[in-house]
Scaffold this motif. Structure first.
Motif, PDB file in Angstrom:
ATOM      1  N   THR A  26       0.873  -1.177   0.000  1.00 32.16           N
ATOM      2  CA  THR A  26       0.000   0.000   0.000  1.00 32.16           C
ATOM      3  C   THR A  26       0.909   1.227   0.000  1.00 32.16           C
ATOM      4  N   GLU A  27       0.300   2.406   0.047  1.00 27.35           N
ATOM      5  CA  GLU A  27       1.148   3.611   0.078  1.00 27.35           C
ATOM      6  C   GLU A  27       1.102   4.301   1.443  1.00 27.35           C
ATOM      7  N   ARG A  28       0.553   3.595   2.428  1.00 27.24           N
ATOM      8  CA  ARG A  28       0.509   4.141   3.785  1.00 27.24           C
ATOM      9  C   ARG A  28       0.962   3.074   4.769  1.00 27.24           C
ATOM     10  N   PRO A  29       1.377   3.469   5.975  1.00 25.85           N
ATOM     11  CA  PRO A  29       1.729   2.461   6.986  1.00 25.85           C
ATOM     12  C   PRO A  29       0.547   1.533   7.265  1.00 25.85           C
ATOM     13  N   VAL A  30       0.826   0.247   7.423  1.00 27.56           N
ATOM     14  CA  VAL A  30      -0.223  -0.738   7.728  1.00 27.56           C
ATOM     15  C   VAL A  30      -0.180  -1.017   9.235  1.00 27.56           C
ATOM     16  N   ASN A  31      -1.299  -0.772   9.908  1.00 27.78           N
ATOM     17  CA  ASN A  31      -1.337  -0.953  11.366  1.00 27.78           C
ATOM     18  C   ASN A  31      -1.791  -2.344  11.770  1.00 27.78           C
ATOM     19  N   SER A  32      -2.589  -2.986  10.909  1.00 26.67           N
ATOM     20  CA  SER A  32      -3.149  -4.273  11.292  1.00 26.67           C
ATOM     21  C   SER A  32      -3.535  -5.039  10.035  1.00 26.67           C
ATOM     22  N   ALA A  33      -3.445  -6.375  10.104  1.00 30.81           N
ATOM     23  CA  ALA A  33      -3.816  -7.215   8.964  1.00 30.81           C
ATOM     24  C   ALA A  33      -4.391  -8.518   9.490  1.00 30.81           C
ATOM     25  N   ALA A  34      -5.406  -9.041   8.797  1.00 30.99           N
ATOM     26  CA  ALA A  34      -6.052 -10.285   9.236  1.00 30.99           C
ATOM     27  C   ALA A  34      -6.343 -11.168   8.027  1.00 30.99           C
ATOM     28  N   LEU A  35      -6.336 -12.483   8.264  1.00 33.44           N
ATOM     29  CA  LEU A  35      -6.578 -13.461   7.213  1.00 33.44           C
ATOM     30  C   LEU A  35      -7.989 -14.029   7.348  1.00 33.44           C
ATOM     31  N   SER A  36      -8.712 -14.103   6.222  1.00 37.42           N
ATOM     32  CA  SER A  36     -10.052 -14.686   6.253  1.00 37.42           C
ATOM     33  C   SER A  36      -9.963 -16.178   6.538  1.00 37.42           C
ATOM     34  N   PRO A  37     -10.841 -16.691   7.429  1.00 35.98           N
ATOM     35  CA  PRO A  37     -10.794 -18.122   7.736  1.00 35.98           C
ATOM     36  C   PRO A  37     -11.421 -19.006   6.651  1.00 35.98           C
ATOM     37  N   ILE A  38     -12.162 -18.414   5.710  1.00 31.00           N
ATOM     38  CA  ILE A  38     -12.850 -19.256   4.712  1.00 31.00           C
ATOM     39  C   ILE A  38     -12.435 -18.955   3.276  1.00 31.00           C
ATOM     40  N   PHE A  39     -11.970 -17.757   2.990  1.00 30.60           N
ATOM     41  CA  PHE A  39     -11.553 -17.415   1.625  1.00 30.60           C
ATOM     42  C   PHE A  39     -10.077 -17.051   1.599  1.00 30.60           C
ATOM     43  N   ASP A  40      -9.531 -16.952   0.371  1.00 26.56           N
ATOM     44  CA  ASP A  40      -8.145 -16.487   0.224  1.00 26.56           C
ATOM     45  C   ASP A  40      -8.134 -14.960   0.200  1.00 26.56           C
ATOM     46  N   HIS A  41      -8.584 -14.373   1.309  1.00 25.77           N
ATOM     47  CA  HIS A  41      -8.680 -12.921   1.380  1.00 25.77           C
ATOM     48  C   HIS A  41      -7.919 -12.390   2.595  1.00 25.77           C
ATOM     49  N   VAL A  42      -7.417 -11.178   2.418  1.00 27.48           N
ATOM     50  CA  VAL A  42      -6.694 -10.492   3.490  1.00 27.48           C
ATOM     51  C   VAL A  42      -7.317  -9.122   3.655  1.00 27.48           C
ATOM     52  N   VAL A  43      -7.505  -8.684   4.895  1.00 29.03           N
ATOM     53  CA  VAL A  43      -7.954  -7.307   5.104  1.00 29.03           C
ATOM     54  C   VAL A  43      -6.846  -6.541   5.815  1.00 29.03           C
ATOM     55  N   LEU A  44      -6.559  -5.332   5.312  1.00 35.18           N
ATOM     56  CA  LEU A  44      -5.525  -4.486   5.920  1.00 35.18           C
ATOM     57  C   LEU A  44      -6.176  -3.213   6.447  1.00 35.18           C
ATOM     58  N   GLY A  45      -5.705  -2.770   7.592  1.00 34.76           N
ATOM     59  CA  GLY A  45      -6.167  -1.493   8.139  1.00 34.76           C
ATOM     60  C   GLY A  45      -4.959  -0.630   8.408  1.00 34.76           C
ATOM     61  N   GLY A  46      -5.102   0.670   8.157  1.00 37.68           N
ATOM     62  CA  GLY A  46      -3.940   1.537   8.387  1.00 37.68           C
ATOM     63  C   GLY A  46      -4.295   2.978   8.168  1.00 37.68           C
ATOM     64  N   GLY A  47      -3.416   3.671   7.479  1.00 38.55           N
ATOM     65  CA  GLY A  47      -3.540   5.107   7.334  1.00 38.55           C
ATOM     66  C   GLY A  47      -2.252   5.686   7.851  1.00 38.55           C
ATOM     67  N   GLN A  48      -2.119   6.978   7.807  1.00 38.86           N
ATOM     68  CA  GLN A  48      -0.836   7.510   8.247  1.00 38.86           C
ATOM     69  C   GLN A  48      -0.766   7.556   9.763  1.00 38.86           C
ATOM     70  N   GLU A  49       0.384   7.964  10.251  1.00 35.78           N
ATOM     71  CA  GLU A  49       0.598   8.073  11.694  1.00 35.78           C
ATOM     72  C   GLU A  49      -0.465   8.983  12.300  1.00 35.78           C
ATOM     73  N   ALA A  50      -0.876   8.670  13.532  1.00 32.13           N
ATOM     74  CA  ALA A  50      -1.935   9.440  14.181  1.00 32.13           C
ATOM     75  C   ALA A  50      -1.587  10.922  14.247  1.00 32.13           C
ATOM     76  N   MET A  51      -0.300  11.224  14.435  1.00 34.20           N
ATOM     77  CA  MET A  51       0.063  12.641  14.617  1.00 34.20           C
ATOM     78  C   MET A  51       0.021  13.416  13.294  1.00 34.20           C
ATOM     79  N   ASP A  52      -0.022  12.696  12.165  1.00 37.03           N
ATOM     80  CA  ASP A  52      -0.074  13.394  10.879  1.00 37.03           C
ATOM     81  C   ASP A  52      -1.497  13.563  10.354  1.00 37.03           C
TER      82      ASP A  52
END
Length: 325
Positions: free
Chosen positions: A228-254
């Motif tokens: 991605t083009e931003r820092p990734v804070n968290s990532a999880a794997l789907s238990p049933i599909f070949d899918h990944v979800v990423l959560g992030g955004g820039q640093e809180a202070m920015d």
């Protein structure tokens, strides 16, 4: 399809976690409150009161009898899940950053921060031996002098833990001898989150270097990279599909320097095998700090810097699309 909005924290969310069945969702934030919710309707079941500082991590054991929390008030606490009663309190010399139950729920591990002149340690306690907690004497303590641990999880069968460090390194530490089993450095910056797959064969890391990476649990072999083009804070794997979800955004202070439109605060979905992004879900008013898939794979949750937790149930089309594909 409207998400269920959970409003139980005054400060930004630090971690969210489902129990094994997925009927409960535990949320902790930079306030002293530990909340537990019914994941099906977002009703708050209760709180675990006792911490006096920000709570960094939470975990529930295999049969959801006990809950473990680690906090910046220099303590790791064990709770009775049903009654909310505090069962044990382990005092530390610095903030507790990560914590977790092993496969059997008998052994807990937690790591402390490198701060105020104290070193970063991983401590292991056996809950079957009450004297360890009473005397505050873990059966094993591993020092990490080089770079502090920012995220850690148990490996399969509780034989070792996988630890991610501030400098981007990944380590395996044996839970029996404490020795370092292997060490790799695939990330260039801090690892913010580690989550394993449902069957514990793989795990995914989220890093400040704008990537999430998939590894083999046992060999630490690097399998896939999601960019991605931003820092990734968290990532999880789907238990049933070949899918990944990423959560992030820039640093809180920015955050104040960008508008929400370009703030990239969406949850982003990637295909596990093709490493391609196929969807985004908007909603948070700030970076996403923690994401988690429901164990049945039919919904996911995200907790953000805005203090809200959102439970998203997937549309029926999501399942049809995957089976057609």
């Amino acid at each position: 399809q409207k998400p269920i909005l959970l409003q139980g924290h005054e400060r930004s969310i630090t971690q969210i976690k489902y129990n094994r069945e997925g009927d409960l969702l535990f949320t902790v934030a930079k306030d002293p409150i530990v909340n537990v919710w019914y994941s099906v309707n977002g009703e708050r079941l209760g709180t675990y009161n006792g911490h006096t500082g920000a709570v960094w991590c939470v975990d529930a054991d295999w049969d959801t009898r006990h809950v473990l929390t680690g906090s910046a008030d220099n303590s790791c606490r064990l709770w009775d899940c049903e009654t909310g009663k505090q069962l044990a309190l382990v005092k530390t010399s610095s903030a507790v950053r990560t914590c977790g139950f092993d496969f059997g729920g008998n052994i807990i591990m937690f790591s402390t921060d490198k701060q105020m002149g104290y070193q970063c340690f991983v401590s292991f306690f056996d809950l079957r031996d009450s004297s360890q907690i009473e005397n505050n004497e873990p059966y094993m303590k591993i020092p990490c002098s080089d770079s502090k641990i920012t995220s850690a999880v148990w490996g399969p069968l509780g034989e070792f833990i996988i630890a991610g460090h501030e400098n981007g390194e990944l380590n395996q530490f044996s839970a029996k001898s404490g020795e370092q089993l292997s060490n790799i450095k695939e990330h260039t910056k801090q690892i913010n989150d580690i989550q394993t797959s449902r069957d514990m064969t793989m795990f995914i890391t989220a890093s400040k270097d704008n990537t999430a990476k998939l590894f083999d649990c046992t060999s630490l072999e690097h399998l896939k990279t999601f960019r991605t083009e931003r820092p990734v804070n968290s990532a999880a794997l789907s238990p049933i599909f070949d899918h990944v979800v990423l959560g992030g955004g820039q640093e809180a202070m920015d955050v104040t320097t960008t508008s929400t439109r370009i703030g990239k605060f969406e949850a982003r979905f990637f295909h596990l095998a093709f490493e391609e992004e196929f969807g985004r879900v908007k909603g948070h008013f700030g970076p996403i700090n923690s994401v988690a898939f429901h164990p049945d794979g039919k919904s996911y949750s995200s907790g953000g810097e805005d203090g809200y937790v959102r439970i998203h149930y997937f549309d029926p089309q999501y399942f049809e699309f995957e089976f057609e594909a």
